[in-house]
Scaffold this motif. Structure first.
Motif, PDB file in Angstrom:
ATOM      1  N   VAL A   1       0.869  -1.181   0.000  1.00  0.00           N
ATOM      2  CA  VAL A   1       0.000   0.000   0.000  1.00  0.00           C
ATOM      3  C   VAL A   1       0.904   1.228   0.000  1.00  0.00           C
ATOM      4  O   VAL A   1       1.411   1.647   1.030  1.00  0.00           O
ATOM      5  N   ASN A   2       1.134   1.776  -1.190  1.00  0.00           N
ATOM      6  CA  ASN A   2       2.078   2.885  -1.367  1.00  0.00           C
ATOM      7  C   ASN A   2       1.431   4.250  -1.247  1.00  0.00           C
ATOM      8  O   ASN A   2       2.113   5.258  -1.110  1.00  0.00           O
ATOM      9  N   ARG A   3       0.119   4.275  -1.311  1.00  0.00           N
ATOM     10  CA  ARG A   3      -0.631   5.535  -1.210  1.00  0.00           C
ATOM     11  C   ARG A   3      -1.836   5.263  -0.323  1.00  0.00           C
ATOM     12  O   ARG A   3      -2.439   4.204  -0.400  1.00  0.00           O
ATOM     13  N   LEU A   4      -2.189   6.212   0.504  1.00  0.00           N
ATOM     14  CA  LEU A   4      -3.267   5.975   1.460  1.00  0.00           C
ATOM     15  C   LEU A   4      -4.574   5.667   0.748  1.00  0.00           C
ATOM     16  O   LEU A   4      -4.975   6.401  -0.158  1.00  0.00           O
ATOM     17  N   PRO A   5      -5.252   4.592   1.175  1.00  0.00           N
ATOM     18  CA  PRO A   5      -6.512   4.201   0.544  1.00  0.00           C
ATOM     19  C   PRO A   5      -7.719   4.432   1.448  1.00  0.00           C
ATOM     20  O   PRO A   5      -8.762   3.802   1.285  1.00  0.00           O
ATOM     21  N   PHE A   6      -7.591   5.324   2.429  1.00  0.00           N
ATOM     22  CA  PHE A   6      -8.545   5.364   3.525  1.00  0.00           C
ATOM     23  C   PHE A   6      -9.618   6.442   3.392  1.00  0.00           C
ATOM     24  O   PHE A   6      -9.432   7.463   2.729  1.00  0.00           O
ATOM     25  N   SER A   7     -10.709   6.194   4.099  1.00  0.00           N
ATOM     26  CA  SER A   7     -11.678   7.218   4.465  1.00  0.00           C
ATOM     27  C   SER A   7     -11.704   7.256   5.990  1.00  0.00           C
ATOM     28  O   SER A   7     -11.652   6.202   6.640  1.00  0.00           O
ATOM     29  N   ALA A  19     -12.867  12.599   5.911  1.00  0.00           N
ATOM     30  CA  ALA A  19     -11.658  12.922   5.140  1.00  0.00           C
ATOM     31  C   ALA A  19     -11.329  11.740   4.248  1.00  0.00           C
ATOM     32  O   ALA A  19     -11.703  10.597   4.546  1.00  0.00           O
ATOM     33  N   GLU A  20     -10.618  12.009   3.149  1.00  0.00           N
ATOM     34  CA  GLU A  20     -10.246  10.977   2.185  1.00  0.00           C
ATOM     35  C   GLU A  20      -8.754  11.093   1.855  1.00  0.00           C
ATOM     36  O   GLU A  20      -8.367  11.489   0.756  1.00  0.00           O
ATOM     37  N   PRO A  21      -7.865  10.782   2.792  1.00  0.00           N
ATOM     38  CA  PRO A  21      -6.433  10.946   2.527  1.00  0.00           C
ATOM     39  C   PRO A  21      -5.957  10.006   1.417  1.00  0.00           C
ATOM     40  O   PRO A  21      -6.222   8.804   1.451  1.00  0.00           O
ATOM     41  N   ARG A  22      -5.265  10.576   0.419  1.00  0.00           N
ATOM     42  CA  ARG A  22      -4.769   9.785  -0.707  1.00  0.00           C
ATOM     43  C   ARG A  22      -3.303  10.107  -1.028  1.00  0.00           C
ATOM     44  O   ARG A  22      -2.832   9.803  -2.117  1.00  0.00           O
ATOM     45  N   GLN A  23      -2.584  10.707  -0.111  1.00  0.00           N
ATOM     46  CA  GLN A  23      -1.204  11.087  -0.409  1.00  0.00           C
ATOM     47  C   GLN A  23      -0.283   9.871  -0.403  1.00  0.00           C
ATOM     48  O   GLN A  23      -0.626   8.804   0.094  1.00  0.00           O
ATOM     49  N   ASP A  24       0.899  10.058  -0.995  1.00  0.00           N
ATOM     50  CA  ASP A  24       1.921   9.011  -0.950  1.00  0.00           C
ATOM     51  C   ASP A  24       2.261   8.726   0.507  1.00  0.00           C
ATOM     52  O   ASP A  24       2.602   9.640   1.271  1.00  0.00           O
ATOM     53  N   PHE A  25       2.168   7.477   0.896  1.00  0.00           N
ATOM     54  CA  PHE A  25       2.455   7.088   2.276  1.00  0.00           C
ATOM     55  C   PHE A  25       2.622   5.577   2.269  1.00  0.00           C
ATOM     56  O   PHE A  25       1.693   4.853   1.904  1.00  0.00           O
ATOM     57  N   GLN A  26       3.796   5.096   2.649  1.00  0.00           N
ATOM     58  CA  GLN A  26       4.064   3.662   2.626  1.00  0.00           C
ATOM     59  C   GLN A  26       3.450   3.040   3.862  1.00  0.00           C
ATOM     60  O   GLN A  26       4.097   2.850   4.889  1.00  0.00           O
ATOM     61  N   PHE A  27       2.177   2.676   3.749  1.00  0.00           N
ATOM     62  CA  PHE A  27       1.470   2.140   4.911  1.00  0.00           C
ATOM     63  C   PHE A  27       1.897   0.707   5.194  1.00  0.00           C
ATOM     64  O   PHE A  27       2.186   0.340   6.322  1.00  0.00           O
ATOM     65  N   GLY A  61     -12.941   5.885  12.703  1.00  0.00           N
ATOM     66  CA  GLY A  61     -11.701   5.172  12.432  1.00  0.00           C
ATOM     67  C   GLY A  61     -11.434   5.162  10.946  1.00  0.00           C
ATOM     68  O   GLY A  61     -12.346   5.366  10.133  1.00  0.00           O
ATOM     69  N   LEU A  62     -10.191   4.938  10.579  1.00  0.00           N
ATOM     70  CA  LEU A  62      -9.834   4.841   9.169  1.00  0.00           C
ATOM     71  C   LEU A  62     -10.334   3.518   8.598  1.00  0.00           C
ATOM     72  O   LEU A  62     -10.135   2.464   9.199  1.00  0.00           O
ATOM     73  N   GLN A  63     -10.984   3.598   7.429  1.00  0.00           N
ATOM     74  CA  GLN A  63     -11.443   2.408   6.737  1.00  0.00           C
ATOM     75  C   GLN A  63     -10.975   2.465   5.293  1.00  0.00           C
ATOM     76  O   GLN A  63     -11.118   3.485   4.625  1.00  0.00           O
ATOM     77  N   GLY A  64     -10.418   1.360   4.821  1.00  0.00           N
ATOM     78  CA  GLY A  64      -9.949   1.284   3.445  1.00  0.00           C
ATOM     79  C   GLY A  64     -10.970   0.619   2.547  1.00  0.00           C
ATOM     80  O   GLY A  64     -11.882  -0.070   3.014  1.00  0.00           O
ATOM     81  N   ALA A  65     -10.802   0.817   1.234  1.00  0.00           N
ATOM     82  CA  ALA A  65     -11.678   0.166   0.269  1.00  0.00           C
ATOM     83  C   ALA A  65     -11.529  -1.355   0.392  1.00  0.00           C
ATOM     84  O   ALA A  65     -10.418  -1.844   0.574  1.00  0.00           O
ATOM     85  N   PRO A  66     -12.642  -2.098   0.332  1.00  0.00           N
ATOM     86  CA  PRO A  66     -13.999  -1.630   0.043  1.00  0.00           C
ATOM     87  C   PRO A  66     -14.841  -1.315   1.269  1.00  0.00           C
ATOM     88  O   PRO A  66     -15.995  -0.932   1.127  1.00  0.00           O
ATOM     89  N   LEU A  67     -14.285  -1.486   2.483  1.00  0.00           N
ATOM     90  CA  LEU A  67     -15.101  -1.262   3.676  1.00  0.00           C
ATOM     91  C   LEU A  67     -15.564   0.187   3.788  1.00  0.00           C
ATOM     92  O   LEU A  67     -16.624   0.453   4.350  1.00  0.00           O
ATOM     93  N   ASN A  68     -14.782   1.140   3.262  1.00  0.00           N
ATOM     94  CA  ASN A  68     -15.248   2.524   3.298  1.00  0.00           C
ATOM     95  C   ASN A  68     -16.530   2.684   2.478  1.00  0.00           C
ATOM     96  O   ASN A  68     -17.476   3.361   2.901  1.00  0.00           O
ATOM     97  N   HIS A  69     -16.589   2.038   1.314  1.00  0.00           N
ATOM     98  CA  HIS A  69     -17.794   2.120   0.481  1.00  0.00           C
ATOM     99  C   HIS A  69     -18.973   1.430   1.158  1.00  0.00           C
ATOM    100  O   HIS A  69     -20.108   1.926   1.118  1.00  0.00           O
ATOM    101  N   ILE A  70     -18.716   0.291   1.767  1.00  0.00           N
ATOM    102  CA  ILE A  70     -19.775  -0.423   2.485  1.00  0.00           C
ATOM    103  C   ILE A  70     -20.308   0.441   3.620  1.00  0.00           C
ATOM    104  O   ILE A  70     -21.528   0.561   3.826  1.00  0.00           O
TER     105      ILE A  70
END
Length: 297
Positions: A81-87, A175-183, A156-165
């Motif tokens: 996960v090289n870029r944040l995928p969270f909501s 918030a929808e962080p999508r910056q480069d970040f080696q998670f 809490g932070l949720q990544g796809a697809p749980l954010n959509h659910i």
């Protein structure tokens, strides 16, 4: 067939390249019998690499940095996960990040993972831990989702697809962080890798092919996501679209220098590491492995 164990965090979409490589026979084609161990405690993933129960990990990258600062030998040899995928998902009725004052925020761990991100995001809106909100260490994405639904946490932070659910079920995104970040990244013990060079290179050939397959085979990716995580096909498609469009997984399999650097800087704001020995992203990444594997494809 040579046996290998890859430790990963829970059954979430972050594991998609490894799942895909396993189901498509890409590791088997390299003579590797791969076991994927799904671990709920994020610290245990890199612990298993350290004690030899696993040879490789899709680990929380911050653990590699913390390990290195205490004399450990773990190194990043590939991206995940090289870029944040969270909501930043909150229960209905909470309006804006400022609405989290006095609330309970779920994170994967206090030591690493999502806690640094949450603290930095909220600090930008004038909310500081521990005075303005409570942090609840509750494990990875699936555990946070269960606590959010049950009322155990407020956000809490949720990544796809749980954010959509979550949004379809009436929760809200702050918030929808999508910056480069080696998670998370592909991690290995440098000493073990050096003594098992051919095996590591064969794994990485499957790893590289799996990343390319992810970007080019939506149908197989959907099928594997449904089998491994139990999500509905429509949510598997939405996750795939988001990951492809934002290049959350690296198509070339490489770790992100910008993402690791952002992680280092974010971690430094939260973690007190007065004797930090390394400050550059490339100090934690060994790109020679993927370069050699790619040259042998």
């Amino acid at each position: 067939m040579d046996k290998l164990t890859l430790a990963v965090v829970s059954r979430n979409y972050f594991n998609m390249p490894a799942w895909l490589g396993l189901h498509a026979g890409l590791f088997a084609a390299e003579g590797i019998d791969l076991t994927i161990d799904h671990i709920e405690g994020i610290e245990e993933v890199n612990d298993r690499v350290r004690d030899g129960r696993a040879q490789l990990a899709y680990g929380v990258t911050e653990h590699v940095i913390l390990d290195a600062e205490t004399g450990g030998r773990q190194v990043i040899i590939g991206g995940n996960v090289n870029r944040l995928p969270f909501s930043l998902v909150a229960r209905p009725g909470i309006e804006g990040i400022e609405g989290l004052r006095g609330k309970r925020i779920g994170v994967s761990s206090l030591r690493a993972g999502s806690s640094s991100l949450v603290m930095k995001m909220l600090a930008a809106h004038g909310l500081h831990h521990p005075d303005d909100y409570e942090i609840i260490p509750c494990g990875p994405i699936l555990a946070r989702w269960e606590l959010l639904r049950s009322g155990g946490i407020d956000a809490g932070l949720q990544g796809a697809p749980l954010n959509h659910i979550a949004l379809d079920q009436g929760f809200v995104s702050l918030a929808e962080p999508r910056q480069d970040f080696q998670f998370t990244s592909l991690d290995v013990d440098a000493g073990w890798a050096a003594s098992h060079r051919d095996l590591v290179l064969r794994f990485l050939r499957g790893f590289l092919r799996a990343h390319e397959r992810f970007f080019t085979d939506r149908d197989l990716t959907r099928e594997v996501a449904v089998k491994e995580s139990g999500i509905e096909p429509r949510y598997a498609d939405r996750a795939w679209e988001e990951y492809v469009q934002a290049e959350i997984f690296p198509r070339d399999g490489e770790a992100s220098a910008a993402g690791v650097q952002n992680l280092i800087e974010t971690s430094a704001l939260i973690r007190d590491l007065p004797s930090r020995a390394r400050t550059r992203a490339e100090d934690y990444i060994d790109r020679s492995w993927l370069a050699e594997a790619r040259a042998s494809l």
